[in-house]
Scaffold this active site. Structure first.
Site, PDB file in Angstrom:
ATOM      1  N   SER A   1       0.834  -1.196   0.000  1.00  0.00           N
ATOM      2  CA  SER A   1       0.000   0.000   0.000  1.00  0.00           C
ATOM      3  C   SER A   1       0.876   1.255   0.000  1.00  0.00           C
ATOM      4  O   SER A   1       1.675   1.467  -0.910  1.00  0.00           O
ATOM      5  CB  SER A   1      -0.951  -0.059   1.202  1.00  0.00           C
ATOM      6  OG  SER A   1      -1.924   0.959   1.152  1.00  0.00           O
TER       7      SER A   1
ATOM      8  N   HIS B   1      -2.431  -1.467  -4.164  1.00  0.00           N
ATOM      9  CA  HIS B   1      -3.888  -1.542  -4.257  1.00  0.00           C
ATOM     10  C   HIS B   1      -4.449  -0.125  -4.189  1.00  0.00           C
ATOM     11  O   HIS B   1      -3.710   0.848  -4.064  1.00  0.00           O
ATOM     12  CB  HIS B   1      -4.487  -2.452  -3.172  1.00  0.00           C
ATOM     13  CG  HIS B   1      -4.325  -1.951  -1.772  1.00  0.00           C
ATOM     14  ND1 HIS B   1      -4.774  -2.650  -0.673  1.00  0.00           N
ATOM     15  CD2 HIS B   1      -3.751  -0.818  -1.253  1.00  0.00           C
ATOM     16  CE1 HIS B   1      -4.493  -1.980   0.431  1.00  0.00           C
ATOM     17  NE2 HIS B   1      -3.879  -0.856   0.103  1.00  0.00           N
TER      18      HIS B   1
END
EC number: 3.4.21.92
Length: 200
Positions: A96, A121
């Site tokens: 992330s 993501h």
């Protein structure tokens, strides 16, 4: 518990916590979730190292599951703002916001160790409250998503459309896959020299 390192010199002994000792070699650790506290600490360390020597590289080791986008962007913007090159090194996991910071290092100096994992993501959101507040938060999440995707496209060289598609769900990569994708530049197992600041 943080280990302490004892150094001896002509003036006697001096004790450092291990992170302060590594900071002398221009090494910074991001080894937790990204939040305001760790962001402030990392930003302060980078600014300090820039003031010490604006020409020497800074080495940011990353082992982080991600965290706050706003805190992460404070680190990212500082990395882009300061004069020294920032070499990013992934150990363990860069997921992330951790992966975003890894990709945001100086081109040619973004590294992963062989058994690291990298995951990208889209931003996570959990809007609650009155409908008008939810609408405001939804717009903000879309703005953040578009900003992060655009910056990832810039740092990786991938088309924006592919970034949008590949970040739609959790997307885990090996270091070799991350290198092919453009998130990093090198996969290394050993430093070329046995010194703390040898990664380059």
């Amino acid at each position: 518990m943080i280990p302490t390192v004892i150094e001896q010199s002509a003036r006697g002994e001096r004790a450092f916590d291990i992170y302060s000792r590594l900071l002398r070699d221009r090494i910074i650790f991001l080894g937790t979730q990204v939040d305001d506290d760790i962001a402030n600490l990392i930003v302060a360390q980078m600014l300090y190292l820039e003031s010490e020597d604006p020409e020497k590289d800074i080495y940011l080791y990353i082992n982080s599951p991600g965290g706050s986008v706003y805190a992460g962007m404070a680190i990212y913007d500082t990395m882009q703002h300061i004069q020294p090159d920032v070499s990013t090194i992934c150990i363990g996991l860069a997921a992330s916001m951790g992966a975003f910071l890894l990709a945001g290092g100086t081109k040619g100096k973004r590294i992963a160790l062989p058994h690291a994992r990298i995951m990208i993501h889209q931003p996570l959101g959990g809007a609650q409250g009155p409908a008008t507040d939810i609408e405001i938060q939804a717009k903000e999440i879309l703005f953040i998503k578009n900003s992060l995707n655009s910056l990832l496209a810039y740092h990786t060289g991938q088309p924006l459309e592919r970034i949008e598609r590949d970040t739609d769900r959790d997307n885990f990569m090996t270091p070799e896959q991350a290198k092919e994708y453009g998130l990093i530049d090198q996969v290394i197992s050993k430093r070329p020299q046995p010194t703390l600041a040898a990664v380059s």
